[in-house]
Design a protein around this motif. Structure first.
Motif, PDB file in Angstrom:
ATOM      1  N   GLN A 163     -14.168  -2.654  11.608  1.00  0.00           N
ATOM      2  CA  GLN A 163     -13.698  -2.169  12.897  1.00  0.00           C
ATOM      3  C   GLN A 163     -14.645  -1.069  13.363  1.00  0.00           C
ATOM      4  N   LYS A 211       4.541   0.607   0.349  1.00  0.00           N
ATOM      5  CA  LYS A 211       5.063  -0.026   1.554  1.00  0.00           C
ATOM      6  C   LYS A 211       4.475  -1.433   1.667  1.00  0.00           C
ATOM      7  N   THR A 243      -6.571  -5.591   9.652  1.00  0.00           N
ATOM      8  CA  THR A 243      -7.704  -5.087   8.891  1.00  0.00           C
ATOM      9  C   THR A 243      -7.429  -5.201   7.390  1.00  0.00           C
ATOM     10  N   THR A 244      -6.190  -4.923   7.014  1.00  0.00           N
ATOM     11  CA  THR A 244      -5.809  -5.032   5.607  1.00  0.00           C
ATOM     12  C   THR A 244      -6.063  -6.451   5.102  1.00  0.00           C
ATOM     13  N   LEU A 284       0.868  -1.183   0.000  1.00  0.00           N
ATOM     14  CA  LEU A 284       0.000   0.000   0.000  1.00  0.00           C
ATOM     15  C   LEU A 284       0.898   1.224   0.000  1.00  0.00           C
ATOM     16  N   PRO A 317      -0.176  -6.600  16.817  1.00  0.00           N
ATOM     17  CA  PRO A 317      -0.264  -5.243  17.381  1.00  0.00           C
ATOM     18  C   PRO A 317      -0.966  -4.269  16.427  1.00  0.00           C
ATOM     19  N   ASN A 318      -1.211  -3.050  16.888  1.00  0.00           N
ATOM     20  CA  ASN A 318      -1.817  -2.023  16.041  1.00  0.00           C
ATOM     21  C   ASN A 318      -0.931  -1.776  14.823  1.00  0.00           C
TER      22      ASN A 318
HETATM   23  N1  ATP Z   1      -4.673   2.970   2.236  1.00  0.00           N
HETATM   24  C1  ATP Z   1      -3.467   2.818   2.829  1.00  0.00           C
HETATM   25  N2  ATP Z   1      -2.357   3.351   2.276  1.00  0.00           N
HETATM   26  C2  ATP Z   1      -1.150   3.190   2.862  1.00  0.00           C
HETATM   27  N3  ATP Z   1      -0.943   2.523   3.999  1.00  0.00           N
HETATM   28  C3  ATP Z   1      -2.008   1.977   4.592  1.00  0.00           C
HETATM   29  C4  ATP Z   1      -3.330   2.090   4.058  1.00  0.00           C
HETATM   30  N4  ATP Z   1      -4.178   1.445   4.874  1.00  0.00           N
HETATM   31  C5  ATP Z   1      -3.425   0.959   5.874  1.00  0.00           C
HETATM   32  N5  ATP Z   1      -2.120   1.266   5.721  1.00  0.00           N
HETATM   33  C6  ATP Z   1      -0.997   0.890   6.606  1.00  0.00           C
HETATM   34  O1  ATP Z   1      -0.973  -0.506   6.700  1.00  0.00           O
HETATM   35  C7  ATP Z   1      -0.633  -0.921   8.003  1.00  0.00           C
HETATM   36  C8  ATP Z   1      -1.645  -1.906   8.505  1.00  0.00           C
HETATM   37  O2  ATP Z   1      -2.902  -1.272   8.734  1.00  0.00           O
HETATM   38  P1  ATP Z   1      -4.149  -2.070   9.301  1.00  0.00           P
HETATM   39  O3  ATP Z   1      -5.287  -1.137   9.379  1.00  0.00           O
HETATM   40  O4  ATP Z   1      -4.343  -3.296   8.506  1.00  0.00           O
HETATM   41  O5  ATP Z   1      -3.648  -2.434  10.772  1.00  0.00           O
HETATM   42  P2  ATP Z   1      -4.405  -3.260  11.905  1.00  0.00           P
HETATM   43  O6  ATP Z   1      -3.591  -4.466  12.171  1.00  0.00           O
HETATM   44  O7  ATP Z   1      -5.828  -3.483  11.554  1.00  0.00           O
HETATM   45  O8  ATP Z   1      -4.253  -2.276  13.148  1.00  0.00           O
HETATM   46  P3  ATP Z   1      -5.304  -1.967  14.354  1.00  0.00           P
HETATM   47  O9  ATP Z   1      -5.068  -2.991  15.411  1.00  0.00           O
HETATM   48  O10 ATP Z   1      -4.855  -0.627  14.826  1.00  0.00           O
HETATM   49  O11 ATP Z   1      -6.671  -1.965  13.804  1.00  0.00           O
HETATM   50  C9  ATP Z   1      -0.520   0.343   8.843  1.00  0.00           C
HETATM   51  O12 ATP Z   1       0.848   0.640   9.000  1.00  0.00           O
HETATM   52  C10 ATP Z   1      -1.199   1.392   8.015  1.00  0.00           C
HETATM   53  O13 ATP Z   1      -0.583   2.632   8.216  1.00  0.00           O
END
Ligand code: ATP
Ligand code: MG
Lengths: 279, 254
Positions: free
Chosen positions: B83, B17, B44-45, B14, B38-39
């Protein structure tokens, strides 16, 4: 009162108030639920740039204004959906740039100062038959779009992510909604002017949401407030020396305050009933 | 079709990265897979990739018998609860209205929803909220709203359910009830569930398999083993004394 209807310009103005009042209050429902109020204000101010281009090049200003504001609306939608910049940053920039362009062009051609005044504050008494036709067409387009996709639009207002996960074409529907708001703003400028048009697409829905928790009720109330505001304001300005645009917005504001008061008493009554039941 | 989701060496980029790298797992019909991390780990991705909302950059992903670029087609068979906090809390809709928005798909566009009310009633019954059908959604508590959103994700009778931290913000008894409810749905409807949660203790007892991700997948296994294994420290990049204790506790009981 009936004497008022003897004037041609007044008849046209009343029809315009009815068309624009209906259009704005129906869209207001989505503007409020999707939190697009600032977008409305932004589009109307950028429109000045588009209208000015039309004036000085002697292309139809309504046409150039429409293209300008539809593009602005969709541009803002695109950038904010891409998630790289927040919508209000983009709107803030477009807002000022469009205004500046308009003022620059109109000042360069001094003969247009009277137009500038009526653009900013509206000029409903000069509505022509062609203007009415245009308002009618935009109203029909908007109603057709909303009636056809009402449940999808409602789902998008509730949660875009869930709507998208269900496979709904959220992006295209959102873009068309923004384009319709852009057109609405353009045809409404004649009624209340660039400065006040945002009130017309925000207040009816906002007031309705205060006192209705049901979407049908909210839609009906929004329509009611919008029409009371637009037609009431026009009639008021016939009898008293207030410009129609200002009268319309003042009535709408008054209605909004009334709903706040009503909401306060409704909640209180519910609370009292609640504590009574507990005893 | 006993394999519902299968990921082989999945990569997701994304904005240039790598958000997910080398993800491998397989979920079978009726299984509950827990996802922890972790966060910002990419949990979610991962769900959004399964829904086909985000493209993958490498690897192979199969969902309900369809391979990656065609995932859009299976979206109507997936229930999704995003979420918390993304939805509009002031929406002027009744509980039944909110649940029925879950029925909308491209196929229902320009059509009236027929038989909608029966589906809505069943979904509300499944989460034990049928008495709330006529209440206004905005008047419910956060936990009640969570249940309604679960009903919403069930209303299309999905084969696969994706839940993103459904327990967040619920009090302890409500969390327990929610987990019990998921088990019940799983047994009754053979529902396959992928569940993201930060509550390691309850997810470990509910899940058949658990994956720990932090961009890369660090651990993959049965919950009891996982909470004991050193991989967990790497997922969270810290020591896990408390949790390894709990993991041991589980094994002692058996
Ligand atoms: N549209 C996007 N463009 C660029 N980076 C993104 C995008 N969406 C998410 N990210 C990055 O991808 C990574 C994973 O995000 P994600 O939302 O999947 O985390 P998560 O595990 O669900 O976290 P949380 O526990 O906080 O919900 C993060 O570093 C976020 O900044
Ligand atoms: Mg997340």
């Amino acid at each position: 009162m009936s004497e008022m209807l003897n004037y041609d310009f007044m008849q046209r103005a009343l029809i315009a108030a009815f068309l624009v009042g209906t259009l704005c209050s129906v869209l207001s429902f989505f503007v409020v639920l999707k939190r697009l109020s600032f977008l409305g204000a932004g589009i109307s101010h950028t429109a000045l740039g588009g209208i000015a281009i039309g004036l000085v090049t002697e292309i139809d200003p309504v046409l150039t204004g429409s293209i300008f504001s539809v593009l602005t609306a969709m541009g803002v939608g695109y950038v904010s959906r891409a998630g790289k910049m927040s919508a209000d940053t983009v709107i803030g920039i477009f807002y000022a740039a469009g205004m500046a362009l308009g003022i620059a062009l109109i000042s360069a051609f001094e003969g247009y100062y009277p137009e500038l005044f009526s653009l900013l504050f509206g000029n409903i008494l000069s509505v022509s038959f062609r203007d009415l036709l245009l308002m009618g067409i935009v109203l029909l387009l908007a109603l057709a779009f909303i009636v056809l996709f009402f449940k999808e639009l409602l789902a998008i207002c509730f949660d875009e992510e869930m709507a998208e996960a269900g496979g709904l074409p959220v992006g295209p529907l959102y873009m068309v909604l923004l384009a319709v708001i852009g057109l609405t703003v353009i045809v409404s400028i004649q009624l209340v002017g660039i400065v006040l048009v945002a009130a017309l697409i925000v207040i009816p829905g906002a007031a309705a949401l205060r006192i209705s928790k049901n979407y049908r009720g909210m839609l009906a109330l929004s329509l009611f407030f919008g029409l009371v505001g637009s037609i009431g304001g026009l009639v008021l300005s016939y009898f008293y020396p207030v410009p129609p645009g200002a009268a319309i917005v003042l009535i709408l504001t008054l209605l909004f305050i009334l709903t706040l008061v009503l909401n306060f008493f409704l909640e209180k009554k519910l609370q009292r009933r609640g504590s009574f039941e507990q005893r | 079709m006993s394999e519902i989701v299968r990921a082989d060496n999945l990569f997701v980029r994304l904005s240039g990265k790598n958000v997910l790298k080398e993800i491998n797992f397989s979920v079978r019909e009726g299984e509950l897979m827990g996802v922890i991390g972790p966060n910002g780990a990419g949990k979610t991705t991962l769900l959004r990739v399964i829904l086909g909302l985000i493209p993958i950059s490498q690897g192979r992903l199969e969902v309900l018998g369809r391979l990656y670029p065609q995932l859009k087609k299976v979206r109507p068979m997936i229930g999704y609860m995003p979420q918390r906090s993304s939805y509009e809390k002031n929406i002027p809709l009744s509980v039944a209205n909110v649940v029925s928005t879950g029925l909308l798909t491209p196929a229902t566009m320009l059509h009236r929803l027929t038989k909608g009310s029966l589906r809505v009633k069943e979904a509300l019954q499944a989460v034990g909220m049928e008495r709330f059908a006529k209440r206004y959604f905005q008047e419910l508590s956060g936990g009640e709203q969570q249940r309604i959103l679960l009903a919403r994700s069930l209303v299309r009778k999905p084969k696969l359910l994706l839940l993103d931290e459904p327990n967040a913000g619920l009090d302890f008894p409500a969390q327990q009830k929610f987990t019990a409810l998921l088990q019940e749905l799983r047994e009754r409807d053979k529902l396959t569930i992928i569940l993201i949660s930060h509550d390691l203790i309850s997810i470990a007892s509910a899940a058949d398999q658990l994956i720990g991700i932090n961009c890369v997948m660090h651990t993959h296994g049965r919950p009891g083993d996982l909470l004991n294994c050193p991989g967990l420290d790497e997922v969270y990049r810290c020591q896990f004394d408390l949790l390894s204790g709990i993991g041991r506790g589980r094994r002692d009981r058996k």
